[in-house]
Write a protein that holds these residues in place. Structure first.
Motif, PDB file in Angstrom:
ATOM      1  N   VAL A 185       0.657  -1.125  -0.002  1.00 53.52           N
ATOM      2  CA  VAL A 185       0.045   0.007   0.096  1.00 53.52           C
ATOM      3  C   VAL A 185       0.895   1.369  -0.041  1.00 53.52           C
ATOM      4  N   ASP A 186       2.011   1.217   0.470  1.00 52.90           N
ATOM      5  CA  ASP A 186       2.671   2.387   0.440  1.00 52.90           C
ATOM      6  C   ASP A 186       4.381   2.090   0.055  1.00 52.90           C
ATOM      7  N   LYS A 187       5.175   3.125   0.115  1.00 54.37           N
ATOM      8  CA  LYS A 187       6.606   2.929  -0.231  1.00 54.37           C
ATOM      9  C   LYS A 187       7.329   1.936   0.941  1.00 54.37           C
ATOM     10  N   ARG A 188       7.093   1.949   2.009  1.00 52.87           N
ATOM     11  CA  ARG A 188       7.596   1.200   2.954  1.00 52.87           C
ATOM     12  C   ARG A 188       7.506   0.041   2.942  1.00 52.87           C
ATOM     13  N   THR A 189       6.209  -0.416   2.630  1.00 47.65           N
ATOM     14  CA  THR A 189       5.935  -1.961   2.642  1.00 47.65           C
ATOM     15  C   THR A 189       6.638  -2.419   1.159  1.00 47.65           C
ATOM     16  N   TRP A 190       6.679  -1.741   0.074  1.00 46.87           N
ATOM     17  CA  TRP A 190       7.256  -2.127  -0.955  1.00 46.87           C
ATOM     18  C   TRP A 190       8.596  -2.215  -0.982  1.00 46.87           C
TER      19      TRP A 190
END
Length: 108
Positions: A33-38
């Motif tokens: 859902v966001d850059k951190r999880t990616w």
């Protein structure tokens, strides 16, 4: 310094695992859902490729360098997916209920 030298020796595995995790991330857009999880997804895939490729290649008897890099690619692909699935399962599980059912507790 030895850690960095070890990473440069296995640069092909890092690239193969990173590419596999990146391609796999295209099918997991709902989970990322966001850059951190990616970023965590990519890092997990690369880590699985880096540390598990030697073990899996030796177990399967794969010695040709191109095929070993292919194993790293697959581990990068499935490593990120596996950790995302484990994370979803942990979030969906009622851990407190599990702990009290195993060790007791709650109402007498």
């Amino acid at each position: 310094m030895d850690f960095l030298r070890g990473l440069t020796d296995k640069w092909d595995l890092l690239m193969a695992g990173g590419l596999g995790a990146f391609i796999s991330s295209l099918w997991h857009r709902d989970d990322l859902v966001d850059k951190r999880t990616w970023f965590i997804f990519l890092l997990t895939g690369m880590t699985c490729a880096l540390y598990l490729t030697g073990i899996v290649s030796k177990y399967l008897g794969i010695t040709e360098p191109n095929n070993v890099a292919g194993v790293g690619f697959l581990l990068g692909t499935f490593g990120g997916s596996l950790m995302a699935a484990v994370n979803r399962a942990i979030k969906a599980a009622d851990l407190w209920k599990f702990i009290t059912s195993k060790f007791g507790g709650g109402a007498p």
